[in-house]
Design a protein around this motif. Structure first.
Motif, PDB file in Angstrom:
ATOM      1  N   THR A   1       0.846  -1.329  -0.056  1.00 26.72           N
ATOM      2  CA  THR A   1       0.111   0.147   0.071  1.00 26.72           C
ATOM      3  C   THR A   1       0.915   1.279   0.074  1.00 26.72           C
ATOM      4  O   THR A   1       0.520   2.338  -0.672  1.00 26.72           O
ATOM      5  CB  THR A   1      -0.991   0.028   1.204  1.00 26.72           C
ATOM      6  N   ALA A   2       2.040   1.375   0.635  1.00 25.75           N
ATOM      7  CA  ALA A   2       2.740   2.564   0.955  1.00 25.75           C
ATOM      8  C   ALA A   2       3.299   3.089  -0.375  1.00 25.75           C
ATOM      9  O   ALA A   2       3.584   4.198  -0.650  1.00 25.75           O
ATOM     10  CB  ALA A   2       3.874   2.228   2.074  1.00 25.75           C
ATOM     11  N   TYR A   3       3.569   2.005  -1.327  1.00 23.71           N
ATOM     12  CA  TYR A   3       3.974   2.248  -2.707  1.00 23.71           C
ATOM     13  C   TYR A   3       3.081   3.197  -3.686  1.00 23.71           C
ATOM     14  O   TYR A   3       3.565   3.916  -4.611  1.00 23.71           O
ATOM     15  CB  TYR A   3       4.586   1.145  -3.306  1.00 23.71           C
ATOM     16  N   TRP A   4       2.133   3.669  -3.242  1.00 21.23           N
ATOM     17  CA  TRP A   4       0.945   4.570  -3.870  1.00 21.23           C
ATOM     18  C   TRP A   4       1.981   5.918  -3.801  1.00 21.23           C
ATOM     19  O   TRP A   4       1.628   6.590  -4.718  1.00 21.23           O
ATOM     20  CB  TRP A   4      -0.117   4.783  -3.116  1.00 21.23           C
ATOM     21  N   LEU A   5       2.666   6.088  -2.846  1.00 22.93           N
ATOM     22  CA  LEU A   5       3.418   7.456  -2.499  1.00 22.93           C
ATOM     23  C   LEU A   5       4.447   7.883  -3.719  1.00 22.93           C
ATOM     24  O   LEU A   5       4.616   9.125  -3.851  1.00 22.93           O
ATOM     25  CB  LEU A   5       4.124   7.369  -1.206  1.00 22.93           C
ATOM     26  N   ILE A   6       4.848   6.784  -4.472  1.00 20.74           N
ATOM     27  CA  ILE A   6       5.645   7.009  -5.506  1.00 20.74           C
ATOM     28  C   ILE A   6       4.972   7.211  -6.998  1.00 20.74           C
ATOM     29  O   ILE A   6       5.693   7.577  -8.079  1.00 20.74           O
ATOM     30  CB  ILE A   6       6.840   6.027  -5.531  1.00 20.74           C
ATOM     31  N   LYS A   7       3.671   7.118  -6.901  1.00 19.76           N
ATOM     32  CA  LYS A   7       2.917   6.906  -8.071  1.00 19.76           C
ATOM     33  C   LYS A   7       2.833   8.609  -8.249  1.00 19.76           C
ATOM     34  O   LYS A   7       2.776   9.490  -7.415  1.00 19.76           O
ATOM     35  CB  LYS A   7       1.596   6.528  -8.013  1.00 19.76           C
ATOM     36  N   PRO A   8       2.483   8.879  -9.561  1.00 16.16           N
ATOM     37  CA  PRO A   8       2.012  10.440  -9.838  1.00 16.16           C
ATOM     38  C   PRO A   8       1.043  11.038  -8.908  1.00 16.16           C
ATOM     39  O   PRO A   8       0.087  10.440  -8.516  1.00 16.16           O
ATOM     40  CB  PRO A   8       1.486  10.156 -11.408  1.00 16.16           C
ATOM     41  N   GLY A   9       1.153  12.307  -8.350  1.00 11.99           N
ATOM     42  CA  GLY A   9       0.498  13.047  -7.500  1.00 11.99           C
ATOM     43  C   GLY A   9      -1.050  13.039  -8.072  1.00 11.99           C
ATOM     44  O   GLY A   9      -2.124  13.211  -7.507  1.00 11.99           O
ATOM     45  N   LYS A  10      -1.325  13.022  -9.572  1.00  4.36           N
ATOM     46  CA  LYS A  10      -2.557  13.113 -10.088  1.00  4.36           C
ATOM     47  C   LYS A  10      -3.386  11.926  -9.520  1.00  4.36           C
ATOM     48  O   LYS A  10      -4.970  12.041  -9.779  1.00  4.36           O
ATOM     49  CB  LYS A  10      -2.379  13.294 -11.493  1.00  4.36           C
ATOM     50  N   LEU A  11      -2.732  10.667  -9.128  1.00  2.00           N
ATOM     51  CA  LEU A  11      -3.699   9.615  -8.863  1.00  2.00           C
ATOM     52  C   LEU A  11      -4.274   9.795  -7.363  1.00  2.00           C
ATOM     53  O   LEU A  11      -5.173   9.133  -6.968  1.00  2.00           O
ATOM     54  CB  LEU A  11      -2.841   8.390  -8.752  1.00  2.00           C
ATOM     55  N   VAL A  12      -4.011  10.842  -6.604  1.00  2.00           N
ATOM     56  CA  VAL A  12      -4.263  11.025  -5.461  1.00  2.00           C
ATOM     57  C   VAL A  12      -5.871  11.588  -5.430  1.00  2.00           C
ATOM     58  O   VAL A  12      -6.047  12.768  -6.155  1.00  2.00           O
ATOM     59  CB  VAL A  12      -3.384  12.008  -4.537  1.00  2.00           C
ATOM     60  N   ARG A  13      -6.531  10.960  -4.664  1.00  2.87           N
ATOM     61  CA  ARG A  13      -7.976  11.362  -4.936  1.00  2.87           C
ATOM     62  C   ARG A  13      -8.695  12.477  -3.767  1.00  2.87           C
ATOM     63  O   ARG A  13      -9.640  12.886  -3.891  1.00  2.87           O
ATOM     64  CB  ARG A  13      -9.126  10.192  -4.896  1.00  2.87           C
ATOM     65  N   GLY A  14      -7.702  12.465  -3.014  1.00  3.48           N
ATOM     66  CA  GLY A  14      -8.053  13.404  -1.646  1.00  3.48           C
ATOM     67  C   GLY A  14      -6.958  13.341  -0.699  1.00  3.48           C
ATOM     68  O   GLY A  14      -6.254  12.362  -0.358  1.00  3.48           O
ATOM     69  N   THR A  15      -6.792  14.448   0.096  1.00  6.33           N
ATOM     70  CA  THR A  15      -5.740  14.445   1.191  1.00  6.33           C
ATOM     71  C   THR A  15      -6.306  15.255   2.355  1.00  6.33           C
ATOM     72  O   THR A  15      -7.207  15.979   2.347  1.00  6.33           O
ATOM     73  CB  THR A  15      -4.707  15.408   0.711  1.00  6.33           C
ATOM     74  N   TRP A  16      -6.219  14.635   3.517  1.00 11.91           N
ATOM     75  CA  TRP A  16      -6.760  14.852   4.656  1.00 11.91           C
ATOM     76  C   TRP A  16      -5.980  14.915   5.983  1.00 11.91           C
ATOM     77  O   TRP A  16      -4.895  14.131   5.869  1.00 11.91           O
ATOM     78  CB  TRP A  16      -7.992  13.923   5.096  1.00 11.91           C
ATOM     79  N   GLU A  17      -6.134  15.880   6.859  1.00  6.98           N
ATOM     80  CA  GLU A  17      -5.238  16.006   7.896  1.00  6.98           C
ATOM     81  C   GLU A  17      -5.774  14.821   9.132  1.00  6.98           C
ATOM     82  O   GLU A  17      -4.929  14.397   9.756  1.00  6.98           O
ATOM     83  CB  GLU A  17      -5.014  17.428   8.480  1.00  6.98           C
ATOM     84  N   GLU A  18      -6.774  14.871   9.113  1.00  7.83           N
ATOM     85  CA  GLU A  18      -7.365  13.998  10.095  1.00  7.83           C
ATOM     86  C   GLU A  18      -7.943  12.623   9.678  1.00  7.83           C
ATOM     87  O   GLU A  18      -8.650  12.543   8.484  1.00  7.83           O
ATOM     88  CB  GLU A  18      -8.766  14.953  10.770  1.00  7.83           C
TER      89      GLU A  18
END
Length: 155
Positions: free
Chosen positions: A58-75
């Motif tokens: 799962t952690a290897y999503w972080l090396i994928k392009p940022g455009k694949l991020v569907r949302g970012t949350w602090e909480e």
């Protein structure tokens, strides 16, 4: 610490291409090795960071392009709410009737809140109608507990 959400749906056959879902081995095959192995290593090394397929870890999503991020949350709770929205939105297409159970889906969201709150990642997969697959992931970032060397895709 914050959390990134990822969603992938597609043909199960494509999801099953595990070579493109795992990072290449850190050591390339020997230069005098079989040409097909050398070529496949080069392909995986070039494609793994770019392909939209969910990584096996799962952690290897972080090396994928940022455009694949569907949302970012602090909480953690906000990230888990997004997961709940995705589960609810796709539930009618789940191949397994037991996966559609609203109580079960609520348990998954509650569990995600707890796990994310402790710095863990969350990953779920569901077979959909046709032979399709849904992958949902929430990944802790800055740093990730299992792979702190991975950089955040959006910072």
């Amino acid at each position: 610490m914050h959390h990134h959400g990822y969603l992938w749906t597609g043909p199960k056959q494509r999801f099953d291409d595990e070579a493109l879902r795992r990072p290449p081995h850190p050591d390339p095959p020997p230069a005098d090795g079989r040409p097909e192995l050398i070529q496949r290593y080069k392909e995986v090394k070039a494609e793994f960071p770019l392909v939209d397929l969910p990584p096996l870890e799962t952690a290897y999503w972080l090396i994928k392009p940022g455009k694949l991020v569907r949302g970012t949350w602090e909480e953690a709770k906000e990230a888990a709410e997004w997961l709940g929205e995705q589960l609810t939105g796709h539930a009618t297409r789940f191949a397994s009737e037991s996966d559609r159970d609203s109580t079960w889906l609520a348990i998954l969201v509650e569990s995600a809140t707890e796990r994310l709150g402790r710095g863990g990642d969350v990953s779920h997969g569901f077979y959909l109608e046709r032979p399709s697959f849904l992958s949902l992931a929430l990944v802790c970032c800055s740093p990730n507990r299992t792979t702190p060397e991975l950089e955040c895709p959006s910072r």
